[in-house]
Design a protein around this motif. Structure first.
Motif, short mmCIF file in Angstrom:
data_model
loop_
_atom_site.label_atom_id
_atom_site.label_comp_id
_atom_site.label_asym_id
_atom_site.label_seq_id
_atom_site.Cartn_x
_atom_site.Cartn_y
_atom_site.Cartn_z
N ASP A 59 0.85 -1.18 0.00
CA ASP A 59 0.00 0.00 0.00
C ASP A 59 0.90 1.24 0.00
O ASP A 59 1.87 1.30 0.74
CB ASP A 59 -0.89 0.01 1.25
N SER A 61 0.49 5.70 -0.71
CA SER A 61 -0.47 6.77 -0.91
C SER A 61 -0.33 7.50 -2.25
O SER A 61 -1.00 8.49 -2.48
CB SER A 61 -0.41 7.77 0.26
N TYR A 62 0.53 7.00 -3.14
CA TYR A 62 0.72 7.59 -4.46
C TYR A 62 0.77 6.49 -5.51
O TYR A 62 1.28 5.40 -5.26
CB TYR A 62 2.01 8.42 -4.52
N ASN A 63 0.24 6.78 -6.70
CA ASN A 63 0.21 5.79 -7.77
C ASN A 63 1.54 5.67 -8.50
O ASN A 63 1.88 4.60 -8.97
CB ASN A 63 -0.89 6.12 -8.78
N GLU A 64 2.25 6.75 -8.64
CA GLU A 64 3.49 6.73 -9.42
C GLU A 64 4.70 6.76 -8.50
O GLU A 64 4.87 7.68 -7.70
CB GLU A 64 3.52 7.93 -10.37
N TYR A 65 5.52 5.73 -8.64
CA TYR A 65 6.76 5.65 -7.87
C TYR A 65 7.71 4.71 -8.59
O TYR A 65 7.31 3.93 -9.46
CB TYR A 65 6.51 5.17 -6.44
N LEU A 74 9.73 8.87 -5.27
CA LEU A 74 8.42 9.35 -5.68
C LEU A 74 8.28 10.82 -5.38
O LEU A 74 9.01 11.37 -4.55
CB LEU A 74 7.30 8.55 -5.00
#
Length: 187
Positions: A59, A61-65, A74
């Motif tokens: 999990d 908290s950001y989609n792109e990393y 990120l």
């Protein structure tokens, strides 16, 4: 093993200088750890964190990393929540031990690191925890908590704890004791 966590890396990997609150909770379940990060800071931008190379991110908290060679990169706003699973920080010799290090190139105002040992795990001696810290329990797990203020960007903070888990004989003995108590109590 310490080198596997890249503790001694001198490379500066980000331009963000300060993290206000750096909270890490490590829940050890058998031979795997669920690690939870909760970071808060005043500015937005790119951030890079060193986490175990075998981390399986569950999990974030950001989609792109980008996660490569133990470095998570990120672009975040002021908060980051991250959860991952890892086996790399838990080892077994005669007993089990956990080793974890915070060595990110940031000034950290408040570092809070908590380790929750497996159910019914035992610390044989208080000296088996380094650095010494607050030890508490929730009735099932031993909880170790470290708090450090003003961690310099060139400073690392590593923890180490040796613990053991009860053997199968323990559970057999507990079952027998429970059965005897139940019989004596008239159930």
């Amino acid at each position: 093993f310490i080198n596997a966590l890249s503790i001694q890396s001198q490379e500066k990997i980000s331009t963000i200088d300060t993290i206000d609150n750096y909270n890490v909770t490590i829940n050890i379940i058998d031979k795997i750890a669920l690690v939870e990060y909760d970071l808060k800071r005043d500015i937005e931008g790119m951030i890079s964190l060193k986490i175990p190379e075998d981390a399986k991110i569950t999990d974030i908290s950001y989609n792109e990393y980008e996660f490569k060679n133990g470095i998570l990169k990120l672009n975040i706003n002021k908060n980051l929540k991250l959860k991952f699973l890892t086996k790399e920080i838990i080892k077994k010799s005669d007993n089990y031990y956990v080793l974890y290090a915070i060595n990110d190139p940031y000034y950290i105002k408040n570092l809070n690191l908590k380790v929750v040992l497996p159910e019914y795990a035992v610390l044989d001696k208080k000296e088996n925890v380094y650095p010494s810290t607050k030890i508490s329990t929730n009735g099932i797990n031993i909880i170790l908590e470290w708090n450090k203020k003003n961690l310099d960007e060139k400073e690392s903070f590593a923890i180490f704890a040796i613990f053991r888990k009860p053997s199968n004989n323990f559970w057999l003995l507990m079952t027998i004791i429970f059965a005897i108590v139940a019989i004596l109590a008239g159930y």
